[in-house]
Design a protein around this motif. Structure first.
Motif, short mmCIF file in Angstrom:
data_model
loop_
_atom_site.label_atom_id
_atom_site.label_comp_id
_atom_site.label_asym_id
_atom_site.label_seq_id
_atom_site.Cartn_x
_atom_site.Cartn_y
_atom_site.Cartn_z
N ASP A 167 0.82 -1.20 0.00
CA ASP A 167 0.00 0.00 0.00
C ASP A 167 0.86 1.26 0.00
N ALA A 168 1.96 1.23 0.77
CA ALA A 168 2.83 2.40 0.89
C ALA A 168 3.56 2.69 -0.42
N ILE A 169 3.96 1.63 -1.12
CA ILE A 169 4.79 1.80 -2.31
C ILE A 169 3.96 2.01 -3.58
N GLU A 170 2.64 1.76 -3.46
CA GLU A 170 1.76 1.93 -4.60
C GLU A 170 1.74 3.40 -5.02
N GLY A 171 1.95 3.65 -6.29
CA GLY A 171 1.97 5.03 -6.79
C GLY A 171 3.31 5.73 -6.61
N PHE A 172 4.28 5.05 -5.98
CA PHE A 172 5.61 5.63 -5.79
C PHE A 172 6.34 5.67 -7.13
N ASN A 173 7.02 6.76 -7.42
CA ASN A 173 7.67 6.93 -8.72
C ASN A 173 9.08 6.34 -8.78
N GLY A 174 9.65 6.06 -7.61
CA GLY A 174 11.01 5.52 -7.59
C GLY A 174 11.04 4.01 -7.72
N LYS A 175 12.15 3.43 -7.30
CA LYS A 175 12.31 1.98 -7.33
C LYS A 175 11.30 1.32 -6.40
N LYS A 176 10.62 0.29 -6.90
CA LYS A 176 9.60 -0.39 -6.11
C LYS A 176 10.09 -1.79 -5.72
N GLU A 177 10.41 -1.93 -4.47
CA GLU A 177 10.93 -3.21 -4.01
C GLU A 177 10.49 -3.49 -2.58
N ILE A 178 10.12 -4.75 -2.32
CA ILE A 178 9.74 -5.20 -0.98
C ILE A 178 10.54 -6.45 -0.66
N ARG A 179 11.10 -6.49 0.55
CA ARG A 179 11.84 -7.68 0.97
C ARG A 179 11.38 -8.09 2.37
N LEU A 180 11.12 -9.37 2.52
CA LEU A 180 10.81 -9.93 3.84
C LEU A 180 11.94 -10.88 4.22
N ILE A 181 12.52 -10.65 5.40
CA ILE A 181 13.64 -11.46 5.86
C ILE A 181 13.32 -12.02 7.24
N GLY A 182 13.56 -13.33 7.40
CA GLY A 182 13.42 -13.96 8.71
C GLY A 182 14.77 -14.49 9.16
N LYS A 183 15.24 -14.03 10.32
CA LYS A 183 16.57 -14.43 10.81
C LYS A 183 16.46 -15.08 12.18
N ASN A 184 17.12 -16.22 12.30
CA ASN A 184 17.15 -16.95 13.56
C ASN A 184 18.31 -16.45 14.41
N ASN A 185 18.05 -16.15 15.69
CA ASN A 185 19.10 -15.60 16.54
C ASN A 185 18.95 -16.12 17.96
N ASP A 186 19.52 -17.29 18.22
CA ASP A 186 19.50 -17.91 19.55
C ASP A 186 18.08 -18.01 20.11
N ASN A 187 17.79 -17.22 21.16
CA ASN A 187 16.49 -17.32 21.82
C ASN A 187 15.46 -16.34 21.26
N LYS A 188 15.80 -15.68 20.16
CA LYS A 188 14.87 -14.75 19.51
C LYS A 188 14.83 -15.00 18.01
N TYR A 189 13.76 -14.50 17.40
CA TYR A 189 13.64 -14.59 15.94
C TYR A 189 13.25 -13.21 15.43
N HIS A 190 13.92 -12.78 14.35
CA HIS A 190 13.67 -11.44 13.81
C HIS A 190 13.00 -11.56 12.44
N LEU A 191 11.87 -10.90 12.31
CA LEU A 191 11.15 -10.82 11.04
C LEU A 191 11.09 -9.36 10.60
N SER A 192 11.59 -9.07 9.42
CA SER A 192 11.57 -7.68 8.94
C SER A 192 10.92 -7.60 7.57
N VAL A 193 10.16 -6.52 7.38
CA VAL A 193 9.54 -6.23 6.09
C VAL A 193 10.03 -4.86 5.66
N TYR A 194 10.76 -4.84 4.53
CA TYR A 194 11.40 -3.62 4.05
C TYR A 194 10.78 -3.19 2.72
#
Length: 260
Positions: A167-194
């Protein structure tokens, strides 16, 4: 006051009048506290009501989508069945191929489809992104199934963050890219949406997590509040980074299950 103390006003002594005044002041103070408490409860009820309305609207939207897909599926099935009845196998192959054109545009790597539990919800999101000219990739490391988080709510968090990025990138005139990354880190897990879309101004970065705050009109602005609430309920954390030259990234830090 001195004269008042020496004489009775309306037959009321100074001490009695002072006690009455104190009683009235204390009574009004207590009444004010009760009123403020009730107003606060009303605000909480109103916020919860709006959140339930948003959830209901999301469910209605899902039902409409499923009904539309069912209708389209039945139409395609009837068309294919009719062609088979007429022995038009070549037409059947062409028809199926035409239905698959959109899907064939998606290029999945081994990293994308490494038995991730998110494949079922991210493949349709990727198709939607491609239709809007957005490059969408995701890579999820093992360990996400170990998080101390109900799977349905985890799906909801990921789905909403990806929808917000699209929704945020819709209509944006620049580069349109979305990345979802899931990283395992010992007792925690990191999920990021860029996403590479327009940044969120610094003065708005805290406000966007408040219930009802939205730059896109009334009746919106509860998605991020709900997501943040779901994550914090499980002692997790939701962070935001949005800077010029970088883009915007939401990162969920989730605790691993204590049984793991």
């Amino acid at each position: 006051m001195a004269n008042w103390k020496e004489s009775d006003l309306f037959g009321i002594s100074y001490d009695k009048l002072l006690n009455i005044i104190i009683f009235v002041v204390v009574g009004l103070s207590m009444l004010s506290l009760i009123v403020v408490k009730e107003i606060y409860k009303m605000i909480e009820y109103e916020t919860e009501f709006k959140i339930q309305q948003v959830k209901l609207e999301q469910n209605k939207k899902l039902i409409r989508t499923l009904r539309s897909q069912k209708h389209d599926f039945l139409n395609h099935l009837q068309t294919i069945y009719g062609m088979v009845q007429l022995n038009k196998q070549d037409k059947v192959r062409e028809y199926i191929k035409s239905l698959n054109n959109d899907l064939s545009e998606i290029k999945f790597s081994n990293d994308d489809l490494s038995n991730s539990i998110f494949d079922s919800i991210l493949i349709p999101k990727k198709l939607e992104a491609i239709k809007q000219g957005i490059s969408f990739s995701y890579q999820v490391e093992r360990g996400v199934t170990d998080v101390d988080f109900p799977l349905d709510k985890l799906f909801r968090v990921v789905s909403n963050l990806v929808d917000n990025a699209i929704d945020a990138i819709e209509g944006f005139n620049g580069k349109k890219e979305i990345r979802l990354i899931g990283k395992n880190n010992d007792n925690k897990y990191h999920l990021s949406v860029y996403n590479t879309g327009p940044i969120i101004e610094e003065e708005l970065q805290n406000q966007i997590f408040e219930p009802g705050f939205s730059t896109k009109g009334d009746g919106r602005g509860f998605g991020l509040y709900i997501i943040k609430s779901l994550i914090e309920e499980r002692e997790g954390k939701l962070d935001l980074k949005s800077e010029v030259g970088f883009g915007t990234e939401f990162t969920c830090t989730l605790k691993k299950s204590r049984t793991v």
